[in-house]
Scaffold this active site. Structure first.
Site: not given
Ligand SMILES: N[C@@H](CCC(=O)N[C@@H](CS)C(=O)NCC(=O)O)C(=O)O
Length: 224
Positions: A15
């Site tokens: 991730s």
């Molecule tokens: N808005 C969050 C997004 C984080 C994200 O998209 N993480 C991914 C893995 S890289 C995830 O697990 N997403 C699940 C989801 O968006 O429901 C950030 O800026 O960190």
């Protein structure tokens, strides 16, 4: 001084947003009155257990994410670079072997080595477009993190043990119980109560909730 608050960081090296969250937490660890606990877990298991799907499964989200990560790399000062085939890397090759390796490093060597090995694995997959599934790839990351040949051999052997498979599984299950549907996930223990935050874009709110100051993603530079 009030007692230190425990902050657990659940992450997976597959991730890229977890890499951002991880570096920020490492930068703030000595600035905030917190006790940071690294919780390497398996994002694939969290997706399955929560009934969620990776954002990359939706074309427009994947497109946005690629653009977003380019901006975020600069903003967070983390050398994120998209791999040549992100779908192959994230969805086909995955991170089960790598996360078992990180779990084994934590079991054997504690959090300092876990931090270094995790960072080297992220660097391979999310900066240098290199593999993180083969034992030779895991060894290379561990060498860069400063583990000795003897330690690496032992950790690689540990990866296939029931104990390490269970350790990763139970950390993933714990994340699910705390409400995980994706990573990074930070859980702050405030007055004995867990307060969960998802994403590398919730630090301002998190700081407010634990009574600390948010100085941006790179506090050392903010102080200059
Ligand atoms: N808005 C969050 C997004 C984080 C994200 O998209 N993480 C991914 C893995 S890289 C995830 O697990 N997403 C699940 C989801 O968006 O429901 C950030 O800026 O960190």
């Amino acid at each position: 001084m009030s007692s230190r608050k425990v902050v657990e960081l659940f992450y997976d090296v597959v991730s890229p947003y977890s890499w951002l969250g991880f570096e920020v937490m490492c930068r703030y660890r000595n600035l905030w009155n917190i006790d940071l606990k690294l919780r390497p877990a398996f994002l694939g298991g969290v997706m399955q257990g929560s009934g969620n799907k990776p954002p990359g499964f939706v074309f427009n989200k994947m497109h946005y994410m690629i653009h977003d990560l380019r901006r975020l790399a600069e903003y967070f000062d983390v050398p994120l670079q998209q791999p040549s085939d992100p779908e192959e890397v994230m969805f086909n090759k995955g991170s089960l072997a790598a996360m078992r390796f990180v779990a084994a490093v934590q079991q054997k060597g504690g959090d300092k080595k876990t931090e270094k090995v995790s960072r080297e694995l992220w660097r391979r997959i999310w900066s240098e477009d290199k593999d993180i599934t083969e034992p030779a790839s895991l060894s290379e990351a561990a060498v860069k993190a400063g583990l000795t040949d003897g330690e690496i051999k032992e950790v690689l052997e540990m990866c296939t043990s029931k104990e390490i498979k269970e350790k990763l599984k139970s950390c993933t299950e714990e994340a699910l119980k705390l409400g995980a549907f994706g990573f990074p996930m930070m859980v702050c223990h405030v007055d004995g109560k867990p307060e969960m935050f998802f994403g590398s874009d919730r630090f301002e709110l998190m700081a407010h909730c634990i009574g600390e100051k948010w100085l941006g993603p790179n506090p050392d530079k903010a102080k200059l």
